[in-house]
Scaffold this motif. Structure first.
Motif: not given
Length: 369
Positions: A28, A36, A343, A359, A366
């Motif tokens: 992410i 995030k 993340t 993502f 997103s």
């Protein structure tokens, strides 16, 4: 154990978003303050029933809204589950598992367990005892439902005793209630020590192996659980632990009344971390403390796997950017075997090293890659 889908409605900066995750690795990425960490917080809230960042549910409700809702599809223990939690301003949060209401932290029946690792945890070694107690409590509340009850009862008794001692100068008659709360703290404190000692012992075994691997065998990490001084053996029966806590209370009774502070009990527990026999908190280098903290968090994950029979969901919140390349590779090599969320601000290197989904988060949404 894995999270297949997650739906967020009016949560933090998310208006409404639905994610479908990979069973192995989910990267992410995006700039700072885009959502995030909020995504990871939602997973923690569903698993532990408590946010590591918010002091109240109101903080997690999107600005301008009066309610938020999370819904996750989870595969655990060879079954499918749906976890939902909903919070409204001024009302108690409601959580359900497959439509059945549950209450309290750690009481989702072990449906979803998470291990969360953030940059602040890299200071776990040099932080005060309160952070290491929080580390133990967060894990045990997900692993051992009886620990949740014992800790909650102990904390309630501790708070009552603290108020009595604080107000006893103006209201000396309150001291008559002290024996009752002392006994509650001794009984519940014995259960707390029972679980913590066993968790710390398993943590020590796994952490030593992780630290040896990360340090290339150059250093040895050891842990020691530190509790009330009258407890000679924290692995003794709970009845013996209870007697030891009663003795400690008696020894400190006069000092507690004089200071009007609660000085006796496992609310002062700690885990002493040693590297090659010396206290890591005082003498270790920055690199050594980071390696030790990594070892503790990865050891926590191994304990979950041992107890639950499957790996918990691992949440790594911008940790890799805080580590040098050698430690990054150590972590990436260690996280195989379960679902992971990572993340970061840039995805280029992770995209090359890991399989799964990526993502891109911006403004609580997103966006297409």
């Amino acid at each position: 154990m894995r999270v297949d889908t997650l739906e967020l409605s009016q949560f933090r900066n998310y208006e409404h978003e639905t994610f479908s995750f990979a069973g192995d690795c989910n990267v992410i990425y995006g700039e700072n303050a885009q959502g995030k960490t909020n995504l990871l917080e939602a997973l923690i809230l569903l698993s532990a029933g408590k946010s590591p960042r918010a002091r109240s549910d109101r903080e997690m409700i999107r600005f301008g809204s009066t309610a938020m809702k999370l819904r996750a599809s989870v595969f655990s223990r060879e079954r499918d589950f749906v976890l939902e939690t909903e919070a409204r301003a001024g009302r108690a949060r409601r959580t359900t598992v497959n439509g059945v209401a549950v209450r309290g932290m750690g009481k989702n029946g072990g449906v979803l367990s998470t291990v969360y690792f953030c940059p602040e945890d890299l200071l776990l070694i040099r932080s005060g005892p309160a952070e290491r107690r929080r580390f133990m409590d967060t894990a045990l509340c997900q692993l051992r439902p009886r620990y949740v009850e014992a800790l909650s009862r102990y904390n309630r008794a501790y708070e009552s005793k603290t108020r009595i001692l604080r107000d006893s100068e103006e209201h000396p008659d309150l001291l008559q209630a002290l024996p009752e709360f002392n006994e509650q703290m001794a009984v519940c404190g014995a259960a707390v020590i029972h679980y913590r000692a066993r968790f710390a012992a398993r943590l020590a075994e796994y952490a030593a192996a992780c630290h040896e691997e990360c340090s290339g065998g150059r250093e040895h990490l050891s842990l020691r659980y530190v509790t009330v001084k009258t407890v000679a053996d924290p692995f003794a029966s709970q009845a013996e632990l209870c007697d030891a806590l009663r003795r400690h209370q008696a020894e400190h009774a006069a000092a507690e009344r004089a200071s009007r502070l609660c000085l006796s009990g496992p609310h002062k527990d700690d885990i002493e971390v040693l590297i090659d026999g010396t206290a890591a908190k005082t003498y270790s280098s920055q690199g050594q403390t980071r390696t030790a903290a990594l070892a503790l968090k990865l050891a926590e994950r191994e304990i979950y796997q041992e107890v639950l029979g499957e790996y918990p969901v691992l949440l790594l919140d911008d940790v890799l950017s805080e580590l040098d390349r050698r430690r990054q590779e150590f972590v990436l090599n260690r996280i195989a075997g379960g679902q992971v969320f990572i993340t970061c601000c840039e995805d280029d290197r992770l995209g090359e090293l890991l399989s799964g989904k990526v993502f891109y988060i911006k403004g609580g949404a997103s966006l297409p890659l």
